[in-house]
Structure formats: C-alpha cells, structure tokens
Design a protein around this motif. Structure first.
Motif, mmCIF file in Angstrom:
data_model
loop_
_atom_site.group_PDB
_atom_site.id
_atom_site.type_symbol
_atom_site.label_atom_id
_atom_site.label_comp_id
_atom_site.label_asym_id
_atom_site.label_seq_id
_atom_site.Cartn_x
_atom_site.Cartn_y
_atom_site.Cartn_z
ATOM 1 N N SER A 74 57.903 45.711 38.265
ATOM 2 C CA SER A 74 56.871 46.602 38.792
ATOM 3 C C SER A 74 55.655 45.817 39.288
ATOM 4 C CB SER A 74 56.452 47.599 37.713
ATOM 5 O OG SER A 74 55.428 48.431 38.169
ATOM 6 N N VAL A 75 55.275 44.805 38.536
ATOM 7 C CA VAL A 75 54.139 43.967 38.944
ATOM 8 C C VAL A 75 54.447 43.274 40.265
ATOM 9 C CG1 VAL A 75 52.848 41.877 38.348
ATOM 10 C CG2 VAL A 75 53.211 43.642 36.629
ATOM 11 N N ASN A 76 55.659 42.739 40.397
ATOM 12 C CA ASN A 76 56.044 42.090 41.654
ATOM 13 C C ASN A 76 56.101 43.089 42.802
ATOM 14 O OD1 ASN A 76 56.220 39.388 40.973
ATOM 15 N ND2 ASN A 76 58.287 39.599 40.185
ATOM 16 N N ARG A 77 56.574 44.284 42.532
ATOM 17 C CA ARG A 77 56.652 45.310 43.569
ATOM 18 C C ARG A 77 55.257 45.675 44.076
ATOM 19 N NH1 ARG A 77 59.677 49.310 45.877
ATOM 20 N NH2 ARG A 77 58.765 51.384 46.032
ATOM 21 N N ILE A 96 51.158 55.321 49.584
ATOM 22 C CA ILE A 96 51.715 56.221 48.571
ATOM 23 C C ILE A 96 52.662 55.452 47.653
ATOM 24 C CG2 ILE A 96 53.200 58.234 48.213
ATOM 25 C CD1 ILE A 96 51.989 59.357 50.848
ATOM 26 N N LEU A 97 53.451 54.550 48.230
ATOM 27 C CA LEU A 97 54.347 53.720 47.421
ATOM 28 C C LEU A 97 53.567 52.814 46.464
ATOM 29 C CD1 LEU A 97 57.063 52.668 50.030
ATOM 30 C CD2 LEU A 97 57.318 54.264 48.134
ATOM 31 N N VAL A 98 52.437 52.291 46.923
ATOM 32 C CA VAL A 98 51.587 51.463 46.060
ATOM 33 C C VAL A 98 51.067 52.294 44.888
ATOM 34 C CG1 VAL A 98 49.380 50.236 45.931
ATOM 35 C CG2 VAL A 98 50.921 49.800 47.841
ATOM 36 N N VAL A 135 61.778 37.632 30.404
ATOM 37 C CA VAL A 135 60.937 38.317 31.396
ATOM 38 C C VAL A 135 60.371 37.321 32.406
ATOM 39 C CG1 VAL A 135 58.755 39.570 31.670
ATOM 40 C CG2 VAL A 135 60.404 40.297 29.962
ATOM 41 N N LEU A 136 60.020 36.128 31.958
ATOM 42 C CA LEU A 136 59.508 35.108 32.878
ATOM 43 C C LEU A 136 60.566 34.740 33.918
ATOM 44 C CD1 LEU A 136 57.158 33.262 33.613
ATOM 45 C CD2 LEU A 136 58.111 31.566 32.057
ATOM 46 N N LYS A 137 61.834 34.654 33.500
ATOM 47 C CA LYS A 137 62.916 34.380 34.446
ATOM 48 C C LYS A 137 63.034 35.499 35.468
ATOM 49 C CE LYS A 137 65.918 31.587 31.519
ATOM 50 N NZ LYS A 137 67.216 31.534 30.824
ATOM 51 N N VAL A 138 62.985 36.734 34.987
ATOM 52 C CA VAL A 138 63.093 37.888 35.886
ATOM 53 C C VAL A 138 61.915 37.910 36.844
ATOM 54 C CG1 VAL A 138 62.986 40.422 35.979
ATOM 55 C CG2 VAL A 138 64.470 39.299 34.326
ATOM 56 N N PHE A 139 60.725 37.684 36.333
ATOM 57 C CA PHE A 139 59.510 37.709 37.136
ATOM 58 C C PHE A 139 59.578 36.643 38.227
ATOM 59 C CE2 PHE A 139 55.087 36.531 38.026
ATOM 60 C CZ PHE A 139 54.565 37.782 38.333
ATOM 61 N N THR A 140 60.021 35.447 37.855
ATOM 62 C CA THR A 140 60.109 34.350 38.808
ATOM 63 C C THR A 140 61.186 34.606 39.858
ATOM 64 O OG1 THR A 140 59.408 32.843 37.075
ATOM 65 C CG2 THR A 140 60.352 31.849 39.013
ATOM 66 N N ASN A 141 62.305 35.165 39.446
ATOM 67 C CA ASN A 141 63.400 35.411 40.383
ATOM 68 C C ASN A 141 63.094 36.539 41.362
ATOM 69 O OD1 ASN A 141 64.945 33.386 39.287
ATOM 70 N ND2 ASN A 141 66.088 34.743 37.943
ATOM 71 N N THR A 142 62.304 37.505 40.959
ATOM 72 C CA THR A 142 61.999 38.621 41.868
ATOM 73 C C THR A 142 60.697 38.411 42.638
ATOM 74 O OG1 THR A 142 60.874 39.871 40.120
ATOM 75 C CG2 THR A 142 63.202 40.328 40.480
ATOM 76 N N LYS A 143 60.023 37.320 42.346
ATOM 77 C CA LYS A 143 58.767 37.021 43.015
ATOM 78 C C LYS A 143 58.999 36.710 44.486
ATOM 79 C CE LYS A 143 54.723 34.409 41.632
ATOM 80 N NZ LYS A 143 54.284 33.330 40.768
ATOM 81 N N LEU A 144 58.002 36.938 45.290
ATOM 82 C CA LEU A 144 58.109 36.646 46.729
ATOM 83 C C LEU A 144 58.365 35.193 46.981
ATOM 84 C CD1 LEU A 144 55.214 38.783 48.168
ATOM 85 C CD2 LEU A 144 57.633 39.220 48.290
#
Length: 135
Positions: free
Chosen positions: A32-35, A83-85, A126-135
């Motif tokens: 969600s944070v990355n989105r 609206i998405l934001v 979570v750090l792995k997920v955050f890093t992998n989904t990051k821009l």
C-alpha cells in the motif's frame, strides 16, 4: 517456516494464526505504501498509469474538437488518479490500525523473546516485499 512450527508448539495454532495475520497485514501495508508513492508520482508528473490507460473512440471530424476532447479525457484521468490516491490512503490507514491491533494481541500472547523473533521475521519478509514492489 521454522518459526511457525515453534509458535505452534508453544502457543498452539492460535499463535501461528496470529503470526500469519500479522505477516499478511504487514505485507499489504508495504504494498500500500508503494502504491501511494507510485500514484502520487504519477499525479505529480501528470503521467497516466497503465490501469487508467483506456481509449475513448468518438468520431470527430474537426481536429480542434478532437484535441479538446483529448484534454478533457486527460483531466478526468488525473481526477480519477486523485481518487485512487485517496482510496490507497484510506486502505493504508485501515491496515495500520489492524497492524497495531495485532501487535497488541501478540504482546499479550507471546513472551518478549518470541515477540521479538516474530517481529524480526516479519520485518525481514516485509522488507523483501517492499523492495521488490518498489519503483
């Protein structure tokens, strides 16, 4: 998952369930944070993300009218982006609340050492997920 087996042996399946709920909520929060960051960057740069990249085909003979229509459609896409934001921020707030609730529940259920191990385990995942989904 070794830590899940240890929790089952010490706290039963309720402990494992609590771990899995916390892991799921934390992972969703990272996504969600990355989105939110992605959508805000799109809005700031006035770039339409792929999810809003639809075409509206109307038969216009005049180039000026066609250009005006394109501008209106683009403005609406940017509004939809806003609206998405807002939706992503609401989701983020809900997930933070759920995560706080699960932490409180884990503190009362697990011993201090087990809680720290669970927290470290989840933070690593979570750090792995955050890093992998990051821009």
């Amino acid at each position: 998952m070794l830590i899940a087996r240890e929790l089952i042996s010490r706290y039963g399946h309720a402990g494992r369930k609590l771990l899995m709920q916390f892991l799921k909520a934390s992972t969703k929060l990272a996504n969600s944070v990355n989105r939110i960051k992605f959508l805000l960057n799109c809005r700031r740069c006035k770039v339409v993300p792929r999810c809003l990249n639809y075409q509206l085909h109307l038969n216009m003979d005049n180039y000026i009218s066609s250009r005006e229509l394109e501008k209106v459609i683009f403005k609406h896409k940017i509004r939809i982006l806003s609206i998405l934001v807002a939706d992503a921020k609401r989701t983020n707030a809900t997930l933070k609340k759920k995560k706080r609730f699960l932490i409180a529940k884990m503190v009362e259920t697990f011993s201090g050492e087990d809680f720290d191990r669970v927290k470290d385990f989840v933070d690593t995942k979570v750090l792995k997920v955050f890093t992998n989904t990051k821009l």
